[in-house]
Design a protein around this motif. Sequence first.
Motif, PDB file in Angstrom:
ATOM      1  N   LEU A 227       0.827  -1.201   0.000  1.00  0.00           N
ATOM      2  CA  LEU A 227       0.000   0.000   0.000  1.00  0.00           C
ATOM      3  C   LEU A 227       0.865   1.256   0.000  1.00  0.00           C
ATOM      4  CD1 LEU A 227      -3.107   0.360   0.010  1.00  0.00           C
ATOM      5  CD2 LEU A 227      -2.938   0.872   2.446  1.00  0.00           C
ATOM      6  N   ASP A 228       1.983   1.238   0.738  1.00  0.00           N
ATOM      7  CA  ASP A 228       2.816   2.446   0.788  1.00  0.00           C
ATOM      8  C   ASP A 228       3.862   2.488  -0.326  1.00  0.00           C
ATOM      9  OD1 ASP A 228       5.099   0.966   1.556  1.00  0.00           O
ATOM     10  OD2 ASP A 228       4.892   1.441   3.671  1.00  0.00           O
ATOM     11  N   GLY A 229       3.817   1.508  -1.238  1.00  0.00           N
ATOM     12  CA  GLY A 229       4.655   1.554  -2.417  1.00  0.00           C
ATOM     13  C   GLY A 229       6.018   0.926  -2.280  1.00  0.00           C
ATOM     14  N   ARG A 230       6.289   0.267  -1.178  1.00  0.00           N
ATOM     15  CA  ARG A 230       7.616  -0.330  -1.001  1.00  0.00           C
ATOM     16  C   ARG A 230       7.719  -1.735  -1.588  1.00  0.00           C
ATOM     17  NH1 ARG A 230       9.562  -0.183   4.932  1.00  0.00           N
ATOM     18  NH2 ARG A 230       7.385  -0.697   5.439  1.00  0.00           N
TER      19      ARG A 230
ATOM     20  N   GLY B 289     -11.274 -15.715 -12.776  1.00  0.00           N
ATOM     21  CA  GLY B 289     -11.257 -16.717 -11.717  1.00  0.00           C
ATOM     22  C   GLY B 289     -10.167 -16.511 -10.688  1.00  0.00           C
ATOM     23  N   GLN B 290      -9.480 -15.374 -10.786  1.00  0.00           N
ATOM     24  CA  GLN B 290      -8.381 -15.053  -9.873  1.00  0.00           C
ATOM     25  C   GLN B 290      -8.799 -13.876  -9.003  1.00  0.00           C
ATOM     26  OE1 GLN B 290      -5.574 -16.284  -8.567  1.00  0.00           O
ATOM     27  NE2 GLN B 290      -3.940 -15.647  -9.960  1.00  0.00           N
ATOM     28  N   VAL B 291      -8.500 -13.966  -7.715  1.00  0.00           N
ATOM     29  CA  VAL B 291      -8.806 -12.841  -6.839  1.00  0.00           C
ATOM     30  C   VAL B 291      -7.829 -11.707  -7.139  1.00  0.00           C
ATOM     31  CG1 VAL B 291      -7.373 -13.844  -5.012  1.00  0.00           C
ATOM     32  CG2 VAL B 291      -8.992 -12.072  -4.442  1.00  0.00           C
ATOM     33  N   PRO B 292      -8.300 -10.481  -7.322  1.00  0.00           N
ATOM     34  CA  PRO B 292      -7.397  -9.371  -7.652  1.00  0.00           C
ATOM     35  C   PRO B 292      -6.797  -8.750  -6.390  1.00  0.00           C
ATOM     36  CG  PRO B 292      -9.635  -8.588  -7.643  1.00  0.00           C
ATOM     37  CD  PRO B 292      -9.725 -10.068  -7.340  1.00  0.00           C
ATOM     38  N   TYR B 293      -5.629  -8.130  -6.560  1.00  0.00           N
ATOM     39  CA  TYR B 293      -5.127  -7.247  -5.523  1.00  0.00           C
ATOM     40  C   TYR B 293      -5.895  -5.937  -5.608  1.00  0.00           C
ATOM     41  CZ  TYR B 293      -1.174 -10.466  -5.177  1.00  0.00           C
ATOM     42  OH  TYR B 293      -0.404 -11.576  -5.010  1.00  0.00           O
ATOM     43  N   GLY B 294      -5.924  -5.235  -4.494  1.00  0.00           N
ATOM     44  CA  GLY B 294      -6.609  -3.954  -4.484  1.00  0.00           C
ATOM     45  C   GLY B 294      -5.690  -2.839  -4.015  1.00  0.00           C
ATOM     46  N   HIS B 295      -5.828  -1.683  -4.633  1.00  0.00           N
ATOM     47  CA  HIS B 295      -5.021  -0.532  -4.242  1.00  0.00           C
ATOM     48  C   HIS B 295      -5.814   0.728  -4.569  1.00  0.00           C
ATOM     49  CE1 HIS B 295      -1.666   2.215  -3.682  1.00  0.00           C
ATOM     50  NE2 HIS B 295      -0.886   1.194  -3.334  1.00  0.00           N
ATOM     51  N   PRO B 296      -5.960   1.643  -3.620  1.00  0.00           N
ATOM     52  CA  PRO B 296      -6.762   2.845  -3.878  1.00  0.00           C
ATOM     53  C   PRO B 296      -6.071   3.854  -4.777  1.00  0.00           C
ATOM     54  CG  PRO B 296      -5.791   2.965  -1.702  1.00  0.00           C
ATOM     55  CD  PRO B 296      -5.456   1.596  -2.243  1.00  0.00           C
ATOM     56  N   GLY B 297      -4.775   3.661  -5.067  1.00  0.00           N
ATOM     57  CA  GLY B 297      -4.032   4.594  -5.892  1.00  0.00           C
ATOM     58  C   GLY B 297      -2.959   5.309  -5.106  1.00  0.00           C
ATOM     59  N   ALA B 298      -1.823   5.566  -5.753  1.00  0.00           N
ATOM     60  CA  ALA B 298      -0.684   6.173  -5.064  1.00  0.00           C
ATOM     61  C   ALA B 298      -0.999   7.548  -4.513  1.00  0.00           C
ATOM     62  CB  ALA B 298       0.515   6.243  -6.006  1.00  0.00           C
TER      63      ALA B 298
ATOM     64  N   TYR C  69      -2.724   9.693   3.698  1.00  0.00           N
ATOM     65  CA  TYR C  69      -2.884   9.655   5.162  1.00  0.00           C
ATOM     66  C   TYR C  69      -1.826   8.728   5.765  1.00  0.00           C
ATOM     67  CZ  TYR C  69      -5.155   9.006   9.729  1.00  0.00           C
ATOM     68  OH  TYR C  69      -5.441   8.946  11.077  1.00  0.00           O
ATOM     69  N   LEU C  70      -1.687   7.542   5.161  1.00  0.00           N
ATOM     70  CA  LEU C  70      -0.713   6.576   5.674  1.00  0.00           C
ATOM     71  C   LEU C  70       0.688   7.174   5.666  1.00  0.00           C
ATOM     72  CD1 LEU C  70      -0.516   2.824   4.659  1.00  0.00           C
ATOM     73  CD2 LEU C  70       1.508   4.244   4.575  1.00  0.00           C
ATOM     74  N   ASN C  71       1.078   7.777   4.562  1.00  0.00           N
ATOM     75  CA  ASN C  71       2.425   8.345   4.459  1.00  0.00           C
ATOM     76  C   ASN C  71       2.626   9.525   5.396  1.00  0.00           C
ATOM     77  OD1 ASN C  71       3.335   6.488   2.550  1.00  0.00           O
ATOM     78  ND2 ASN C  71       2.595   7.718   0.824  1.00  0.00           N
ATOM     79  N   GLU C  72       1.583  10.320   5.585  1.00  0.00           N
ATOM     80  CA  GLU C  72       1.686  11.447   6.521  1.00  0.00           C
ATOM     81  C   GLU C  72       1.890  10.955   7.942  1.00  0.00           C
ATOM     82  OE1 GLU C  72      -1.888  13.575   5.853  1.00  0.00           O
ATOM     83  OE2 GLU C  72      -1.246  14.428   3.919  1.00  0.00           O
ATOM     84  N   ARG C  73       1.152   9.927   8.317  1.00  0.00           N
ATOM     85  CA  ARG C  73       1.307   9.395   9.677  1.00  0.00           C
ATOM     86  C   ARG C  73       2.714   8.818   9.866  1.00  0.00           C
ATOM     87  NH1 ARG C  73       0.132  11.598  12.744  1.00  0.00           N
ATOM     88  NH2 ARG C  73       0.384   9.911  14.273  1.00  0.00           N
ATOM     89  N   ARG C  74       3.210   8.099   8.858  1.00  0.00           N
ATOM     90  CA  ARG C  74       4.546   7.529   8.993  1.00  0.00           C
ATOM     91  C   ARG C  74       5.619   8.606   8.991  1.00  0.00           C
ATOM     92  NH1 ARG C  74       4.575   4.349  12.101  1.00  0.00           N
ATOM     93  NH2 ARG C  74       6.810   4.404  11.738  1.00  0.00           N
TER      94      ARG C  74
END
Length: 894
Positions: free
Chosen positions: A160-163, A446-455, A462-467
């Motif tokens: 999620l944080d791009g690493r 037939g494959q479960v996708p990964y999910g990402h709200p976008g960079a 919010y996540l990056n600001e908190r970190r």
Amino acid sequence: MSDPVGKLPSELDQLPDRDTEETAEWAASLDAVAKAAGTRRAEYLLRRTLQHAEAAGLALPKLLETDYVNTIPTAAEPEFPGDEAMEARITAWNRWNAAAMVTRGSKYGVGGHIATFASAAWLYETGFQHFFRGKEADGSGDQLYIQGHASPGIYARAFLDGRISEQQLDNFRQESGGNGLPSYPHPRRLPWLWEFPTVSMGLGPLSAIYQARFNRYLQNRSIKDTANSHVWAFLGDGEMDEPESTAALALASREQLDNLTFVINCNLQRLDGPVRANFRVVQELEAQFRGAGWNVIKSLWGSAWDELFQLDTTGALVRRLREVPDAQFQTYATRDVAYIRQHFFGANAELVQLAGVLSDAKIAECFHSSRGGHEPRKVYAAYKAALEHKGAPTVILAQTVKGYTLGAGFESKNANHQMKKLTIDEFKDMRDLLGLPIPDSAFADGQVPYGHPGANSPEVRYLNERRAALGGPAPARKVKQVALPAPADRSFAPLLKGSGKQEMATTMAFVRLVKDLMRDKETGKRWVPIVPDEARTFGMESLFPSAGIYSPLGQTYEPVDRDQLMYYKEAKDGQILNEGITEAGAMADFIAACTSYATHGEPMIPFYIFYSMFGWQRTADQMWQLADQLGKGFIVGATAGRTTLTGEGLQHADGHSHLIASTNPASLNYDPAFAYEIAVIVKDGLRRMYGEQPEDVFYYLTVYNEPKVQPAMPEGVEEGILKGLYRFNTAADLAEAAPAADAPKVQLMASGTAIHWILEAQKLLAADWNVSADVWSATSWGELRRDALECDEALLRGEVRTPYVTRALEGAQGPVLAVSDWMRQVPDQISQWVEQDYTSLGTDGFGLSDTREGARRHFGVDAQSIVVAALAQLARRGEVPASAVKEARERYGL
């Protein structure tokens, strides 16, 4: 009135009662409450009185077990500083991707664990959003010991944080291609992310305690300001069954390690079923930690339970919670409301009345999902209270549902630890529950996708600001290599020139060398001597007054030997870690010191010295932990070998540690025979581990308690010492009885103290049998084998390289006889690369109590036995008559 004191515990009978009338009045008041309001009310008042006394600091025994309720009531919870809705969305994405990653990987058969992170997601997310300090702030940041089975959730957050990329998620547990993710926290495999290997259960909690303690050690020795570093250890309730998990609880409280917090995920399930099927693991753990002196915070129930507790005016609900075993509570989490009404609330009339005002929806919410570990406000309150508590470490017992949000097929099921995937329909249900914007079309293949709200989504910002506010990404491992200057040659000189006519054991030679190195102006303070209560055995008592024994309290007493030169000196800035009788604790100390270069940017030079039998045999799992954590330092197996410990017997007689050590790729194993070999090995070890191009290795040296005259170092042997083999002398060097020029020849090879047996055998062969024997010192069977294996691997790539052992023995005439104080498998490691006829002698079998001479004759490794074995080799080759073997046996009484 009868004297109430007689009814009290017998130890109180020893205390004079200065006011028997007042004591009688207190007892009478309690009797009156019990009679008027019932025994339950009397019990309640006593518990509250004891809790009040404890809070007031009165010197009374603590309650070891409190009610099965939250330690922090809802009304006392602090204001939550975050955006709950935003954090819920972030946590939802991480839950999804963790489950998707493992499910997608299951088609390759690589497995993975889903249910653990599902239960613990909020325990991690609340910490990441509000508490865990990163490496980019001042100091060293926090140290996070992540529960191994929760690793998919940590990878999901790093995605999620791009690493971490989507491709890496798809390579979970598929590392051979070079772009995969290790199954668990493995610093050696993913060194930019993981700091601490934790999945070998029990080692995480033990190491976390000693890491927190080592942080204080660095602080008190003015090496690094670690005041703002906090150690967080995330553990499973089943993991607490491991003896290492609780082995050092008393140490943590004794040294007041309030820089340490355990977070135990109490989902009540281990790998096969309930942790305490017929009991209550939370209450057991509370008593264990409180008894050890820890601050205990229980976060058991979610906010849905508030209404139930408010209605519980008689205490019936609290009593019922206290008596229901864990396995039954797990059953409640999977059964319908009618079952819960009958089997939980139907226990007594008071509960039936309470349940009568509760809706089915409320009961279902409480028993199916509402747990303290699933609510960020309650987790935040617990973490904040833990950090604010001073004077003792804190354990947070957070109750959760294993498999939470994964659906009815997972939640609280005994088999959920082994369940590796969800169906597409289960994923769709999970998506709807979490409110994720993933359309049905994303499942078209037939494959479960990964999910990402976008960079650039609000969630990621919010996540990056908190970190950023907390000092950067976490978990993270950042290494800034600091090369240490090489110590002055004068520290090594005494060992290189030998001991003259004085006898000296190699154990003492090592201790003398380190004592001199600790005086070095540049690096002396970085040495960390570690010993498990055997310092005097190894001749280290001379370090007590000069270096001091570390104690955070200093020395609060006058030592009994204060008037002696080598008195027992404890100091707040002491350098020695004298751990008591705990090899596991000493190894945990060693690991913390070995990895200080990465954890704190401060390279330390630890050496851990121990009875060799109780090193690799007892703590080999921690040796692997050390290798996985890329630790550097010297492990010293003292009083080594199977025959050097006179009278100690089987359990102390080590003949196999070098064999176990040879299995660890990061361990460089040496069995030096002479003091000068130790000097050369340690000097090169300092270069390899702490020089300009440091290697991620550690050294294992075995030293002996057998005093011998130590020779000066011959010229030109340094390379052989480090590579593992060199010729110490030839038969022509013998002062007396040198064999004839055309005498049969044999090559005698030995490591460690066995060098002295073959030197004696060399003389006997020459004097009694006219056999010419050269003597070779094999400082490292393991390094010889490592080099040979590398040559074999090079051959597969088309490179032709000759192993060092083959080159060293090139042209040596006659057969080779290898001898050591270890099992024959130790020297046999090199046999396939020796072109001469090769055989070995060793100490296979169980040890025994005897003199050194008696033990060596028993195992057939004394000088006379070596002579007979050498003659047998030559007889097979036709170079001596067969009768010589029989004659030798008879002459030497074999």
